[in-house]
Design a protein around this motif. Structure first.
Motif, PDB file in Angstrom:
ATOM      1  N   ASN A  38       0.338  -0.990   0.046  1.00 53.18           N
ATOM      2  CA  ASN A  38      -0.022  -0.080  -0.076  1.00 53.18           C
ATOM      3  C   ASN A  38       0.515   0.916   0.188  1.00 53.18           C
ATOM      4  OD1 ASN A  38      -2.790   0.188   0.279  1.00 53.18           O
ATOM      5  ND2 ASN A  38      -3.121   0.767   1.725  1.00 53.18           N
ATOM      6  N   LYS A  39       2.228   1.151  -0.710  1.00 52.74           N
ATOM      7  CA  LYS A  39       2.930   2.106  -0.693  1.00 52.74           C
ATOM      8  C   LYS A  39       3.793   2.142  -2.278  1.00 52.74           C
ATOM      9  CE  LYS A  39       4.356   2.016   4.229  1.00 52.74           C
ATOM     10  NZ  LYS A  39       5.627   2.069   5.117  1.00 52.74           N
ATOM     11  N   ILE A  40       3.802   3.493  -2.284  1.00 55.00           N
ATOM     12  CA  ILE A  40       4.248   4.253  -3.795  1.00 55.00           C
ATOM     13  C   ILE A  40       5.634   4.727  -3.446  1.00 55.00           C
ATOM     14  CG2 ILE A  40       3.820   5.154  -5.403  1.00 55.00           C
ATOM     15  CD1 ILE A  40       1.057   5.335  -5.306  1.00 55.00           C
ATOM     16  N   SER A  41       6.931   4.388  -4.448  1.00 54.85           N
ATOM     17  CA  SER A  41       7.951   4.708  -4.642  1.00 54.85           C
ATOM     18  C   SER A  41       7.933   5.271  -5.695  1.00 54.85           C
ATOM     19  CB  SER A  41       8.697   3.820  -3.790  1.00 54.85           C
ATOM     20  OG  SER A  41       9.549   3.246  -4.086  1.00 54.85           O
ATOM     21  N   LYS A  42       8.842   6.739  -5.897  1.00 56.40           N
ATOM     22  CA  LYS A  42       9.277   6.864  -7.837  1.00 56.40           C
ATOM     23  C   LYS A  42      10.924   7.774  -7.677  1.00 56.40           C
ATOM     24  CE  LYS A  42       5.487   9.568  -8.407  1.00 56.40           C
ATOM     25  NZ  LYS A  42       5.033  10.701  -9.169  1.00 56.40           N
ATOM     26  N   LYS A  43      11.278   6.730  -8.867  1.00 53.55           N
ATOM     27  CA  LYS A  43      12.755   7.290  -8.927  1.00 53.55           C
ATOM     28  C   LYS A  43      12.769   7.578 -10.647  1.00 53.55           C
ATOM     29  CE  LYS A  43      17.136   6.593  -7.856  1.00 53.55           C
ATOM     30  NZ  LYS A  43      18.802   6.033  -7.526  1.00 53.55           N
ATOM     31  N   ARG A  44      13.546   9.263 -10.210  1.00 50.68           N
ATOM     32  CA  ARG A  44      13.831   9.037 -12.074  1.00 50.68           C
ATOM     33  C   ARG A  44      15.076   8.433 -12.426  1.00 50.68           C
ATOM     34  NH1 ARG A  44      12.021  15.277 -14.417  1.00 50.68           N
ATOM     35  NH2 ARG A  44      13.421  14.464 -17.461  1.00 50.68           N
ATOM     36  N   TYR A  45      15.447   8.519 -13.402  1.00 49.73           N
ATOM     37  CA  TYR A  45      16.338   7.218 -13.419  1.00 49.73           C
ATOM     38  C   TYR A  45      17.546   7.706 -14.814  1.00 49.73           C
ATOM     39  CZ  TYR A  45      14.178   5.407 -17.775  1.00 49.73           C
ATOM     40  OH  TYR A  45      12.921   5.399 -19.085  1.00 49.73           O
ATOM     41  N   TRP A  46      16.272   8.711 -15.167  1.00 52.07           N
ATOM     42  CA  TRP A  46      16.969   9.948 -16.856  1.00 52.07           C
ATOM     43  C   TRP A  46      16.759  10.907 -16.408  1.00 52.07           C
ATOM     44  CZ3 TRP A  46      14.697  12.016 -20.953  1.00 52.07           C
ATOM     45  CH2 TRP A  46      16.263  12.807 -21.758  1.00 52.07           C
ATOM     46  N   HIS A  47      17.862  11.756 -16.405  1.00 53.92           N
ATOM     47  CA  HIS A  47      18.124  13.336 -16.422  1.00 53.92           C
ATOM     48  C   HIS A  47      18.282  13.936 -18.532  1.00 53.92           C
ATOM     49  CE1 HIS A  47      16.253  14.254 -12.436  1.00 53.92           C
ATOM     50  NE2 HIS A  47      17.410  13.288 -12.278  1.00 53.92           N
ATOM     51  N   ASN A  48      17.376  14.649 -18.722  1.00 49.33           N
ATOM     52  CA  ASN A  48      18.121  15.323 -20.149  1.00 49.33           C
ATOM     53  C   ASN A  48      19.498  15.563 -20.019  1.00 49.33           C
ATOM     54  OD1 ASN A  48      18.256  16.196 -22.272  1.00 49.33           O
ATOM     55  ND2 ASN A  48      15.918  16.293 -22.309  1.00 49.33           N
ATOM     56  N   PRO A  49      20.263  15.003 -21.483  1.00 49.82           N
ATOM     57  CA  PRO A  49      21.679  15.148 -21.221  1.00 49.82           C
ATOM     58  C   PRO A  49      22.408  16.742 -21.719  1.00 49.82           C
ATOM     59  CG  PRO A  49      20.664  14.218 -23.232  1.00 49.82           C
ATOM     60  CD  PRO A  49      19.866  13.952 -22.390  1.00 49.82           C
ATOM     61  N   ILE A  50      20.780  17.451 -21.726  1.00 45.86           N
ATOM     62  CA  ILE A  50      20.960  19.007 -22.455  1.00 45.86           C
ATOM     63  C   ILE A  50      21.345  19.792 -21.072  1.00 45.86           C
ATOM     64  CG2 ILE A  50      19.801  21.062 -22.644  1.00 45.86           C
ATOM     65  CD1 ILE A  50      17.734  20.170 -24.538  1.00 45.86           C
ATOM     66  N   LEU A  51      20.962  19.426 -19.760  1.00 40.50           N
ATOM     67  CA  LEU A  51      21.828  19.457 -18.889  1.00 40.50           C
ATOM     68  C   LEU A  51      22.679  19.122 -17.967  1.00 40.50           C
ATOM     69  CD1 LEU A  51      18.070  18.871 -16.581  1.00 40.50           C
ATOM     70  CD2 LEU A  51      19.442  21.212 -16.963  1.00 40.50           C
ATOM     71  N   ASN A  52      23.351  18.657 -18.563  1.00 43.92           N
ATOM     72  CA  ASN A  52      25.099  18.327 -18.400  1.00 43.92           C
ATOM     73  C   ASN A  52      25.477  19.355 -19.311  1.00 43.92           C
ATOM     74  OD1 ASN A  52      24.334  15.167 -17.906  1.00 43.92           O
ATOM     75  ND2 ASN A  52      24.549  14.734 -19.739  1.00 43.92           N
ATOM     76  N   TYR A  53      25.183  20.219 -19.429  1.00 43.87           N
ATOM     77  CA  TYR A  53      26.332  21.344 -19.503  1.00 43.87           C
ATOM     78  C   TYR A  53      26.381  22.382 -18.781  1.00 43.87           C
ATOM     79  CZ  TYR A  53      29.274  25.253 -21.366  1.00 43.87           C
ATOM     80  OH  TYR A  53      30.079  26.213 -21.642  1.00 43.87           O
ATOM     81  N   GLN A  54      26.917  22.470 -17.887  1.00 42.45           N
ATOM     82  CA  GLN A  54      26.851  23.474 -16.886  1.00 42.45           C
ATOM     83  C   GLN A  54      27.678  24.892 -16.579  1.00 42.45           C
ATOM     84  OE1 GLN A  54      24.504  22.783 -13.971  1.00 42.45           O
ATOM     85  NE2 GLN A  54      23.976  21.000 -15.285  1.00 42.45           N
ATOM     86  N   ASN A  55      26.909  25.882 -17.836  1.00 49.36           N
ATOM     87  CA  ASN A  55      27.462  27.081 -17.743  1.00 49.36           C
ATOM     88  C   ASN A  55      26.756  28.139 -18.107  1.00 49.36           C
ATOM     89  OD1 ASN A  55      29.341  28.948 -18.613  1.00 49.36           O
ATOM     90  ND2 ASN A  55      31.669  27.645 -18.824  1.00 49.36           N
ATOM     91  N   LYS A  56      26.436  28.770 -17.483  1.00 49.62           N
ATOM     92  CA  LYS A  56      25.436  30.081 -18.387  1.00 49.62           C
ATOM     93  C   LYS A  56      26.095  30.637 -18.817  1.00 49.62           C
ATOM     94  CE  LYS A  56      22.559  31.335 -14.833  1.00 49.62           C
ATOM     95  NZ  LYS A  56      22.022  31.988 -13.163  1.00 49.62           N
ATOM     96  N   ILE A  57      27.493  31.305 -19.096  1.00 48.84           N
ATOM     97  CA  ILE A  57      27.704  32.158 -19.861  1.00 48.84           C
ATOM     98  C   ILE A  57      28.025  31.723 -21.440  1.00 48.84           C
ATOM     99  CG2 ILE A  57      29.169  34.437 -19.954  1.00 48.84           C
ATOM    100  CD1 ILE A  57      29.137  34.454 -17.002  1.00 48.84           C
TER     101      ILE A  57
END
Length: 653
Positions: free
Chosen positions: A207-226
């Motif tokens: 009677n319990k639900i757990s969820k997990k995200r197994y994939w994140h969009n690779p567009i986010l792999n690049y972490q540079n705002k400028i």
């Protein structure tokens, strides 16, 4: 491709009847074969559209030794390579591969899969249920936990059937559709029912639900705002990558066709499919009686270039009105425009032509930056550096030259005032979409004030909780891409306009631009190369120069649209749905009756311009779709199993 259903139950008198009814309601998704499996406390079922391993791939599939049962909706495009890699070619079918891979790697097996899928696996030994959904959310999966019964399905209607009562439409969904054009996160159009988010899995036990995200969009792999100019480590052959993605999805024992919209994305797909087929393919298009929406001239250029066996369907305003209710019934959600209706009718033509598979170009605009909103984001930022400039806002006129209001000097001054409201809100992680979302303030008077007064602020707060940690770290181009992918692409283009319309007629859509390897490769390229000098999809267009005629490649992006609210008011007569909607308004506690009555009076004015305002269209179509959902959903609760034959029945008690 299939429809899958199931439930983990406590006390049900006749679980076989319940699961049979649920499968019956999904027969349009899988008309070829049906099957159910029941054990103590759990039942599942499948309506199958046979495409791969037609003779051997029947479902549900039960592993008697390990007490595991699996249901699968979708295609695993790399299943043969996975069989070779892990099992030395000793497995024959996709469904067997999935189960064996799960036994080998548990939930981590999903990371190996390349494809479009919704999967359920139930472990009888420990009474644990697993649900998995593909990375972009191409295939739908809904669930609810109510009265100690956990129920899941490819479509909401089967959940109604299980409980034998109507779930109320969510007014929050109406407001979401008015603001961001769709739902987000796990929300859907009905109270108490959720969707499993793309790229996620769910576990249900005790009677319990757990969820997990197994994939994140690779567009986010690049972490540079400028700065992104240094992001390209090697030159990528885009033509080869797209061709590989298309070839990878020519999968199954049946043939294929292609949609041909007239845009560059579908033209490229049709060109590659023709080349791989070594001869003409079947292509399908929507034409419109109203030339304002019609793109048949562009479609014919590509058709003639590739010499395809072409069919088209001409849509009238009457077609929109007459098929709107059926379209809403299959979309199972609130709509902000009528564009899914022609796609519903087009997929019917594809089915009647003998095809089960059709290729389509969704995803290209999000991956290669082909939408106006990406260029608009840059223009607004450029304008914000010199707000009093007379020339910088003129770039908006250039971008939206196909929209009449941008070419009217009086209206353009009003548009500029609207843009100025949030021009300097540069630190807002949703800056790219503020102009779109802020239009909610101009239509909220159609809703009861006590029901919508805080919706905008609450939505922004909720979205910030979901995206703040990621979008704050990446460039504004990439932030805009992520927002567009995880809202409009996932929950509207791939759903209401995609899967739900094609599968309504037993036709499976293929989306090569969302191929896992292709999307990863393109994410590793600077956004400055994808969108150069406001030229949308610059990288994709340039990669096919010399192969496809320039007049096709360089055609400006034209948003696919269909006749909207005025389709329900033809020849001085309003459609019967409008009369029913007006009657419903008398008792509706969510909508402002007088506001809609005034709007309908405006639509009935013979002197009105043929194209009315986008906001007025949006609010009318949204409210009308809510009425249709409530009207049609009562049918989903009826006892509909009479005379419906299940092809495969298996028990383990």
């Amino acid at each position: 491709m299939c429809g899958i259903v199931g439930f983990s139950y406590q006390n049900i008198q006749d679980p076989k009847k319940n699961i049979s009814q649920m499968v019956h309601l999904l027969k349009h998704r899988g008309p070829d074969k049906s099957g159910i499996f029941c054990t103590k406390g759990f039942c599942s079922g499948t309506s199958r559209l046979a495409i791969e391993n037609i003779k051997e791939g029947s479902q549900p599939f039960f592993d008697k030794k390990n007490k595991l049962v699996i249901n699968f909706n979708g295609e695993i495009f790399n299943y043969k390579s996975l069989i070779k890699k892990y099992f030395n070619n000793n497995i024959r079918t996709e469904i067997s591969l999935l189960l064996e891979l799960f036994k080998k790697k548990n939930v981590n097996f999903v990371n190996d899969l390349e494809g479009q899928f919704a999967i359920s696996i139930y472990d009888i030994n420990v009474k644990k249920l697993y649900l998995f959904r593909d990375r972009f959310g191409i295939r739908p999966l809904f669930y609810t936990l109510k009265n100690s019964n956990f129920v899941f399905s490819s479509e909401v209607k089967s959940i109604f059937s299980f409980f034998k009562h109507t779930f109320q439409t969510s007014f929050r969904s109406v407001l979401n559709t008015s603001m961001i054009w769709t739902n987000y996160s796990d929300q859907c159009a009905f109270e108490e029912i959720n969707q499993l988010e793309p790229g996620s899995y769910l576990i249900y036990k005790d009677n319990k639900i757990s969820k997990k995200r197994y994939w994140h969009n690779p567009i986010l792999n690049y972490q540079n705002k400028i700065e992104e100019s240094s992001f390209d480590n090697k030159k990528l052959n885009i033509y080869n990558e797209v061709e590989r993605a298309v070839k990878n999805q020519i999968h199954g024992e049946v043939g294929y066709a292609s949609y041909l919209s007239g845009g560059v994305d579908s033209s490229i797909l049709s060109f590659i499919l023709t080349k791989l087929n070594k001869g003409p393919i079947d292509t399908f298009s929507v034409e419109f009686e109203n030339k304002e929406y019609d793109e048949s001239t562009a479609q014919n250029k590509t058709k003639n270039f590739i010499n395809s066996n072409h069919r088209s369907i001409k849509i009238t305003k009457r077609d929109i009105a007459d098929n709107f209710e059926k379209t809403v019934e299959h979309s199972e959600t609130h709509l902000f425009r009528t564009a899914p209706v022609p796609m519903f009718l087009l997929s019917k033509m594809v089915k009647e032509s003998g095809h089960k598979v059709v290729f389509t170009g969704e995803g290209a605009d999000e991956i290669f930056m082909g939408y106006d909103i990406f260029a608009e984001n840059r223009i607004r930022r450029f304008w914000s550096k010199e707000i009093k400039s007379k020339f910088r806002p003129m770039l908006l006129k250039r971008l939206y030259s196909y929209l009449p209001q941008f070419n009217n000097p009086r209206y353009f001054e009003l548009i500029k005032e609207f843009y100025l409201k949030n021009l300097n809100d540069l630190d807002n992680i949703f800056y790219s979409h503020l102009v779109r979302w802020d239009q909610f303030h101009l239509i909220k008077h159609f809703f009861k004030e006590d029901k919508c007064s805080n919706h905008y602020e609450e939505t922004m707060t909720n979205l910030s909780k979901i995206y703040n940690s990621n979008l704050n770290k990446t460039s504004y181009d990439r932030a805009a891409q992520i927002i567009e992918i995880e809202t409009l692409l996932s929950n509207y283009l791939l759903s209401s306009q995609g899967d739900r319309m094609s599968m309504a007629n037993g036709v499976e859509g293929r989306y090569p631009y969302l191929d896992d390897k292709l999307s990863l490769a393109i994410s590793n390229i600077s956004t400055n190369k994808k969108l150069k000098n406001f030229k949308l999809k610059n990288l994709l267009r340039d990669s096919f120069k010399g192969m496809i005629p320039d007049e096709i490649l360089n055609r400006p992006k034209i948003a696919y649209q269909a006749p909207e609210a005025l389709a329900f008011f033809s020849n001085n007569k309003r459609h019967y749905l409008v009369d029913e909607f007006l009657d419903d308004l008398k008792l509706n506690t969510n909508f402002e009756k007088s506001a809609f009555e005034n709007l309908i009076s405006k639509f009935e004015n013979e002197n009105i311009n043929q194209r009315i305002g986008f906001r007025e269209n949006t609010v009318f179509i949204n409210a009308l779709s809510d009425f249709c959902l409530r009207k049609k959903s009562t049918d989903w609760c009826k006892d509909n199993v009479i005379n419906y034959k299940i092809d495969k029945i298996e028990y383990n008690f």
